[in-house]
Design a protein around this motif. Structure first.
Motif, PDB file in Angstrom:
ATOM      1  N   TYR A  34     -71.730-102.845   7.431  1.00  0.00           N
ATOM      2  CA  TYR A  34     -72.877-102.757   8.476  1.00  0.00           C
ATOM      3  C   TYR A  34     -74.184-102.124   7.845  1.00  0.00           C
ATOM      4  O   TYR A  34     -75.356-102.500   7.754  1.00  0.00           O
ATOM      5  N   LYS A  35     -73.840-101.123   6.890  1.00  0.00           N
ATOM      6  CA  LYS A  35     -74.964-100.432   6.432  1.00  0.00           C
ATOM      7  C   LYS A  35     -75.374-101.233   5.190  1.00  0.00           C
ATOM      8  O   LYS A  35     -76.578-101.093   4.682  1.00  0.00           O
ATOM      9  N   VAL A 234     -70.066 -95.865 -10.797  1.00  0.00           N
ATOM     10  CA  VAL A 234     -70.938 -94.576 -11.558  1.00  0.00           C
ATOM     11  C   VAL A 234     -72.440 -94.679 -11.227  1.00  0.00           C
ATOM     12  O   VAL A 234     -72.890 -93.741 -10.842  1.00  0.00           O
ATOM     13  N   HIS A 235     -72.815 -95.680 -11.060  1.00  0.00           N
ATOM     14  CA  HIS A 235     -74.228 -95.902 -10.489  1.00  0.00           C
ATOM     15  C   HIS A 235     -74.621 -95.410  -9.043  1.00  0.00           C
ATOM     16  O   HIS A 235     -75.508 -94.614  -8.747  1.00  0.00           O
ATOM     17  N   MET A 236     -73.360 -95.443  -8.365  1.00  0.00           N
ATOM     18  CA  MET A 236     -73.447 -94.801  -6.960  1.00  0.00           C
ATOM     19  C   MET A 236     -73.564 -93.322  -6.939  1.00  0.00           C
ATOM     20  O   MET A 236     -74.504 -92.665  -6.228  1.00  0.00           O
ATOM     21  N   GLU A 250     -80.090 -96.767   0.586  1.00  0.00           N
ATOM     22  CA  GLU A 250     -79.904 -98.035   0.723  1.00  0.00           C
ATOM     23  C   GLU A 250     -79.297 -98.667  -0.474  1.00  0.00           C
ATOM     24  O   GLU A 250     -78.449 -99.626  -0.281  1.00  0.00           O
ATOM     25  N   ILE A 251     -79.598 -98.053  -1.821  1.00  0.00           N
ATOM     26  CA  ILE A 251     -78.701 -98.648  -2.867  1.00  0.00           C
ATOM     27  C   ILE A 251     -77.327 -98.130  -2.672  1.00  0.00           C
ATOM     28  O   ILE A 251     -76.673 -99.089  -2.874  1.00  0.00           O
ATOM     29  N   ALA A 252     -76.948 -97.040  -2.357  1.00  0.00           N
ATOM     30  CA  ALA A 252     -75.722 -96.519  -2.207  1.00  0.00           C
ATOM     31  C   ALA A 252     -75.077 -97.420  -1.364  1.00  0.00           C
ATOM     32  O   ALA A 252     -73.941 -97.517  -1.361  1.00  0.00           O
ATOM     33  N   ASN A 253     -75.667 -97.618  -0.014  1.00  0.00           N
ATOM     34  CA  ASN A 253     -74.791 -98.346   0.915  1.00  0.00           C
ATOM     35  C   ASN A 253     -74.792 -99.685   0.363  1.00  0.00           C
ATOM     36  O   ASN A 253     -73.588-100.328   0.678  1.00  0.00           O
ATOM     37  N   ILE A 260     -66.590-103.358  -1.723  1.00  0.00           N
ATOM     38  CA  ILE A 260     -65.586-103.877  -0.992  1.00  0.00           C
ATOM     39  C   ILE A 260     -65.410-105.225  -1.111  1.00  0.00           C
ATOM     40  O   ILE A 260     -64.315-105.735  -1.067  1.00  0.00           O
ATOM     41  N   ILE A 261     -66.588-105.935  -1.208  1.00  0.00           N
ATOM     42  CA  ILE A 261     -66.466-107.337  -1.314  1.00  0.00           C
ATOM     43  C   ILE A 261     -65.881-107.654  -3.039  1.00  0.00           C
ATOM     44  O   ILE A 261     -64.916-108.664  -3.079  1.00  0.00           O
TER      45      ILE A 261
END
Length: 285
Positions: A34-35, A234-236, A250-253, A260-261
């Motif tokens: 959702y996020k 790592v980027h997250m 927003e980037i982390a979400n 997940i995908i």
């Protein structure tokens, strides 16, 4: 309390526990999707990251995630399958094989930060690979290998002994029996192990921070094994820990939903072709 009532009560408790676990998992996945799904535009998935300005993408990180994973499995999978076949079909039960199994299980429980330090010392300092994709992939192999060996061995051992005896009775050699009978029937378990290991490797951060780095190449795609190889996970971590971009949440979400995908894609990519191959090799429908 009668045995029948006890049995029903325990059954209800087990079902409630199962539904509780599934509910927690689904709520977690639904919240992340959702996020993150609104962030997953084509520009975000294929674009380049930005250190200061908003609107950066994760294209290089997505490529590095698959690239490092393929390199790691390209080394770990043949070794793991060979070791699993040897331990299950040839080694038998001896003190040496018990030591090998104990060592494999011990390596599977080693914290990833310890493997990260080991990889940094061996691949970066001693072998001189530097902070690079190849150093990250080889260190990630050390993480994947013990689990793959144990899963392969247990999957092969789960194949009924009668299958081997029937094949040998028809005149097949030991290797023909392993290749044509044992491996195809053990394939579902091996594929499950590959899927679990791939999901674990995709989300790994500590190993890759120390060995593959937190930067990416200016070229996309860059197949240079000695280029720096920041991945999605790592980027997250980097964005949320020390990132300066104003849209880091927003980037982390978006990265969370994308991971997940990716894991779901691995399940489909490994499970469906694996089942088709098993049916072809065993002649079942």
């Amino acid at each position: 309390m009668s045995p029948k009532i006890t049995d029903k009560l325990v059954t209800v408790l087990l079902w409630l526990s199962a539904f509780l676990i599934i509910g927690i998992l689904l709520s977690f996945l639904v919240y992340l999707l959702y996020k993150g799904l609104p962030v997953l535009t084509w520009d975000f998935i294929t674009g380049r990251p930005s250190d200061i300005e908003a609107g950066g993408g994760v294209g290089p990180q997505l490529f590095n995630t698959f690239y490092i994973l393929v390199l790691s499995f390209g080394v770990a999978f043949p070794v793991a399958v060979g070791a699993g076949i040897y331990l299950s079909e040839y080694a038998g039960n001896s003190r040496l094989t018990d030591i090998v199994r104990l060592s494999t299980e011990s390596l599977a429980t080693v914290p990833s930060i310890v493997l990260a330090l080991f990889g940094m010392i061996v691949f970066i300092n001693i072998l001189g690979f530097g902070i690079s994709i190849i150093a990250g992939a080889m260190t990630l192999t050390l993480l994947n290998l013990p689990l793959l060996v144990r899963v392969t061995e247990e999957s092969l051992r789960a194949v009924p002994q009668a299958y081997r005896e029937a094949s040998l009775a028809l005149g097949a050699t030991k290797w023909q029996t392993i290749w044509r009978v044992v491996l195809p029937n053990a394939l579902p378990g091996i594929i499950t192990g590959i899927t679990l290991t791939a999901g674990r490797a995709v989300g790994e951060t500590a190993i890759l921070i120390f060995t593959a780095g937190t930067t990416v190449s200016r070229h996309l795609p860059d197949f240079d094994l000695f280029a720096s190889g920041e991945t999605l996970a790592v980027h997250m971590w980097y964005v949320m820990a020390i990132g300066l971009v104003p849209d880091r949440m927003e980037i982390a979400n978006g990265i969370g939903a994308l991971l997940i995908i990716v894991v779901l894609m691995f399940n489909l990519l490994f499970t469906v072709p694996g089942e088709m191959l098993r049916r072809k090799l065993t002649g079942s429908r």
